[in-house]
Design a protein around this motif. Structure first.
Motif, PDB file in Angstrom:
ATOM      1  N   SER A 252     -28.366 -16.965  30.989  1.00  0.00           N
ATOM      2  CA  SER A 252     -29.306 -15.862  30.775  1.00  0.00           C
ATOM      3  C   SER A 252     -30.497 -16.363  29.971  1.00  0.00           C
ATOM      4  N   TRP A 253     -31.697 -15.924  30.355  1.00  0.00           N
ATOM      5  CA  TRP A 253     -32.907 -16.321  29.631  1.00  0.00           C
ATOM      6  C   TRP A 253     -34.009 -15.314  29.910  1.00  0.00           C
ATOM      7  N   SER A 254     -35.021 -15.324  29.071  1.00  0.00           N
ATOM      8  CA  SER A 254     -36.139 -14.402  29.252  1.00  0.00           C
ATOM      9  C   SER A 254     -37.318 -14.873  28.419  1.00  0.00           C
ATOM     10  N   ALA A 255     -38.507 -14.499  28.845  1.00  0.00           N
ATOM     11  CA  ALA A 255     -39.734 -14.739  28.092  1.00  0.00           C
ATOM     12  C   ALA A 255     -40.646 -13.546  28.315  1.00  0.00           C
ATOM     13  N   LYS A 256     -41.025 -12.868  27.256  1.00  0.00           N
ATOM     14  CA  LYS A 256     -41.845 -11.671  27.412  1.00  0.00           C
ATOM     15  C   LYS A 256     -42.598 -11.386  26.118  1.00  0.00           C
ATOM     16  N   LYS A 257     -43.524 -10.454  26.210  1.00  0.00           N
ATOM     17  CA  LYS A 257     -44.330 -10.068  25.055  1.00  0.00           C
ATOM     18  C   LYS A 257     -43.611  -8.943  24.310  1.00  0.00           C
ATOM     19  N   GLN A 258     -43.629  -9.008  22.985  1.00  0.00           N
ATOM     20  CA  GLN A 258     -43.002  -7.964  22.192  1.00  0.00           C
ATOM     21  C   GLN A 258     -43.769  -6.654  22.343  1.00  0.00           C
ATOM     22  N   PRO A 259     -43.072  -5.510  22.365  1.00  0.00           N
ATOM     23  CA  PRO A 259     -43.733  -4.228  22.650  1.00  0.00           C
ATOM     24  C   PRO A 259     -44.652  -3.735  21.536  1.00  0.00           C
ATOM     25  N   THR A 260     -44.453  -4.213  20.309  1.00  0.00           N
ATOM     26  CA  THR A 260     -45.277  -3.746  19.195  1.00  0.00           C
ATOM     27  C   THR A 260     -45.853  -4.940  18.436  1.00  0.00           C
ATOM     28  N   VAL A 261     -46.831  -4.652  17.591  1.00  0.00           N
ATOM     29  CA  VAL A 261     -47.471  -5.695  16.783  1.00  0.00           C
ATOM     30  C   VAL A 261     -46.634  -5.945  15.534  1.00  0.00           C
TER      31      VAL A 261
END
Length: 322
Positions: A252-261
């Motif tokens: 399992s793996w993932s790369a994404k932008k965090q939803p908040t600052v």
């Protein structure tokens, strides 16, 4: 990990769950229990697949009319396949070799997953079969901005990025770059398309890359997570990623932008760490449902901070007494 049989089947005509010939009741499914009637049971109207068979385990993966079958008992496995032949028109394709664009190679009690043909088809669609390869998906200084000259063919951009997303099934090294390209599907610019071409040139030089799964003695879960600091210039949000290994095999793996600052690098690190821990817990429950982990074994997590805020999350399986 257990040397189970792995076979592929194809149904000549798609089928649905069959009608029941007897009255069957079942408890309410976990997570879908009616608060008003928690003690009531359900009367089934259609036959369900995947009922428990004692110590015999058989996993059936069905996608429309394509089937992958795996089990731990050779006799029951062959009997089950024979029953399927009696009920449906099924073509036995033998050992799993090609499934929905995934190529499977068996060697020395291990399997290797790749998407070489699928990757070549993407390059052919983009007209980059003869392009010069590069050694990285994107430059370390690459920045995706929403402003710029709009690309003349946004449908092509969306098609290529969507195809690259499916390619990440066996190519975790593409996850971060493809995630950045996916954030601008609504209005891609010329600069965005140039970045996608850079990713495809990297694919050109790494056709043989894929995932290798080998036999391991213990089902240990080991997770890693990391995050940058306000990489996105326009939103000032952080991008994070994680990778989780089962017995040394990446599952399992993932790369994404965090939803908040995040207001500090420490805050962003702990958010990434918490997300990874959540995925490890989810995988633990999944493995128990698949009877790959005993139900009475509790996970024990060791979380350790390392240099440059690189976080290692280790999950060791221990007895409840420890």
């Amino acid at each position: 990990m257990y040397d189970w049989l792995l076979q592929q089947l194809d149904v000549r005509n798609a089928f649905l769950n069959g009608n029941l010939t007897e009255i069957v009741f079942m408890e309410q499914s976990p997570g879908f229990i009616d608060d008003r009637f928690p003690t009531l049971v359900c009367c089934l109207k259609k036959a369900l697949y995947g009922l428990k068979q004692g110590h015999v385990l058989v996993y059936l993966l069905v996608y429309v009319d394509d089937i992958i079958l795996m089990g731990n008992d050779t006799t029951f496995f062959n009997t089950f396949v024979a029953k399927l032949h009696q009920e449906f028109s099924i073509k036995d394709l033998g050992a799993l070799g090609y499934f929905l664009g995934l190529e499977v190679t068996h060697k020395n009690h291990s399997i290797f997953l790749t998407q070489t043909k699928y990757a070549y088809d993407i390059l052919a669609r983009a007209g980059l079969v003869d392009a010069k390869p590069v050694t990285t998906p994107l430059s370390s200084t690459e920045v995706f901005l929403s402003k710029g000259e709009l690309f003349h063919d946004p449908i092509l951009y969306k098609s290529l990025v969507g195809a690259l997303q499916y390619l990440t099934i066996t190519r975790p090294d593409l996850s971060c770059a493809v995630n950045q390209a996916s954030q601008h599907l609504q209005s891609p610019t010329v600069s965005h398309f140039q970045s996608v071409k850079r990713i495809l040139r990297y694919v050109k030089g790494t056709f043989a890359f894929g995932l290798h799964f080998s036999k391991e003695s213990t089902p240990t879960l080991l997770g890693y997570s990391d995050v940058d600091w306000a990489r996105c210039i326009e939103t000032r949000r952080c991008s994070y990623g994680y990778s989780i290994y089962l017995g040394g095999n990446l599952v399992s793996w993932s790369a994404k932008k965090q939803p908040t600052v995040a207001r500090s690098s420490c805050e962003s690190e702990y958010r990434a760490m918490a997300n990874t821990a959540t995925k490890i817990i989810w995988l633990t429950h999944l493995l128990r449902e698949l009877h790959a982990l005993p139900m009475d074994v509790q996970p024990f997590y060791v979380i350790r901070k390392e240099l440059f805020f690189s976080v290692r999350i280790r999950c060791l399986i221990k007895e409840p007494s420890t």
